[in-house]
Design an enzyme around this catalytic site. Structure first.
Site, mmCIF file in Angstrom:
data_model
loop_
_atom_site.group_PDB
_atom_site.id
_atom_site.type_symbol
_atom_site.label_atom_id
_atom_site.label_comp_id
_atom_site.label_asym_id
_atom_site.label_seq_id
_atom_site.Cartn_x
_atom_site.Cartn_y
_atom_site.Cartn_z
ATOM 1 C CE1 TYR A 54 -23.229 47.089 24.668
ATOM 2 C CE2 TYR A 54 -20.850 46.853 24.781
ATOM 3 C CZ TYR A 54 -22.081 46.385 24.360
ATOM 4 O OH TYR A 54 -22.157 45.222 23.644
ATOM 5 C CB SER A 154 -24.434 43.035 16.912
ATOM 6 O OG SER A 154 -24.683 42.387 18.152
ATOM 7 C CD GLN A 180 -20.494 41.570 19.947
ATOM 8 O OE1 GLN A 180 -20.996 42.159 20.900
ATOM 9 N NE2 GLN A 180 -19.316 41.921 19.447
#
Length: 327
Positions: A54, A154, A180
């Site tokens: 991120y 994820s 996720q």
């Protein structure tokens, strides 16, 4: 706030959690990020989601500074990171799920977040170039060192998660606790079909992302453009094209009319729908403005409105309920 067990584990996470994808270190100022985390925490949110990828690591730096400044008891919150995409400096061994990158990425995330351990550590995507066995063993090493408390995946397939579970059992190690996946009114197959065996037989927990389908289910794109939103950000044209597909827009407009009848926002209706799934441990909320987050944190009040008749009406609009395989 409601708290739910993360799958079969003893860890309790708030039904609504807060994530930093696309916002921290990128779309919003550090001051707004601080305000958002404070609003979430004060509302009972105890899980804050992050990842090395991120904002190429900057998101974790922002969150780490906030956690340090807030001085919250460490036992009062759960924080995650994810490994796969690397940070700003790409290159051999700086991405993926090799033992080297998994362990080095964890140590780097701890420094950026300014904490001693990660509560949750996710394999952000499957790595076709690394044996799952190697990744499971690396995660177990971090567990033994106390640097992570639970690990998971994820956007892995059910088959890949099952292989990780099998490897862990073979070597008497700790397997994945959570996954996720994306889950919303438009993306349903994994939660409602593919993962059912994992839920029923292995107690997999879920921390679902994109409950508003990148914003289309918030209603804000129905009558206006994307300027000033995440879909207007450079480099996210792919997300805009997929999110604003004509059929989804048409369904979003019909859902908006239903939300109006119920006298709730489309966003709250859509998030509440996700929470109705008993296999959802927590719904990760994203936000760029405080009023937006405050509004969505009230979603638990909407759950009683989702009667069987309302749920049937929603199904009639989206018309995409996964068809379970016949055995």
């Amino acid at each position: 706030m409601e708290y739910r067990r993360l799958g079969k584990s003893g860890l309790q996470v708030s039904a609504l959690s807060f994530g930093s994808w696309l916002t921290f270190g990128n779309q919003i100022s550090d001051k707004v990020a601080d305000e958002l985390m404070g609003v979430a925490y004060d509302a009972g949110v105890n899980f804050f989601d992050n990842a090395e990828g991120y904002a190429e690591g900057k998101s974790e730096i922002v969150m780490g500074n906030i956690l340090k400044s807030k001085g919250w008891d460490r036992e009062s919150f759960v924080v995650s990171s994810k490994v796969f995409f690397g940070t700003e400096n790409k290159g051999p061994n700086r991405i993926g799920l090799s033992r080297k990158h998994v362990i080095e990425a964890c140590n780097a995330a701890l420094k950026r977040l300014q904490i001693d351990y990660l509560d949750l550590y996710f394999c952000h995507r499957p790595d076709k170039n690394t044996p799952i066995e190697e990744t499971v063993l690396a995660m177990n090493t971090l567990l033994q060192q106390g640097k992570i408390l639970y690990w998971g995946t994820s956007e892995w397939s059910a088959a890949e998660i099952m292989e990780a579970i099998a490897v862990a059992k073979q070597y008497n190690l700790i397997g994945p606790t959570m996954e996720q996946p994306q889950y919303n009114l438009f993306e349903r197959n994994k939660l409602e079909n593919e993962y059912l065996h994992l839920f029923n037989n292995h107690g997999l927990g879920t921390t679902i992302w994109s409950p508003l389908a990148s914003g289309i289910l918030s209603g804000k794109y129905t009558n206006s453009g994307v300027e000033g939103t995440r879909l207007g950000m450079a480099g996210l044209e792919w997300l805009k094209d997929r999110t604003l597909a004509a059929d989804r827009m048409e369904k979003a407009e019909k859902l908006q009319r239903l939300a109006n009848q119920l006298e709730v926002s489309l966003a709250k209706l859509s998030i509440a729908w996700c929470l109705k799934n008993p296999n959802v441990s927590t719904v990760i909320l994203g936000a760029s403005k405080v009023p937006q987050l405050q509004e969505n944190l009230q979603v638990l009040e909407v759950l009683p409105l989702l009667t069987e008749d309302v749920l049937k009406e929603i199904e009639g609009i989206v018309a995409n309920k996964p068809k379970l395989a016949d055995f």
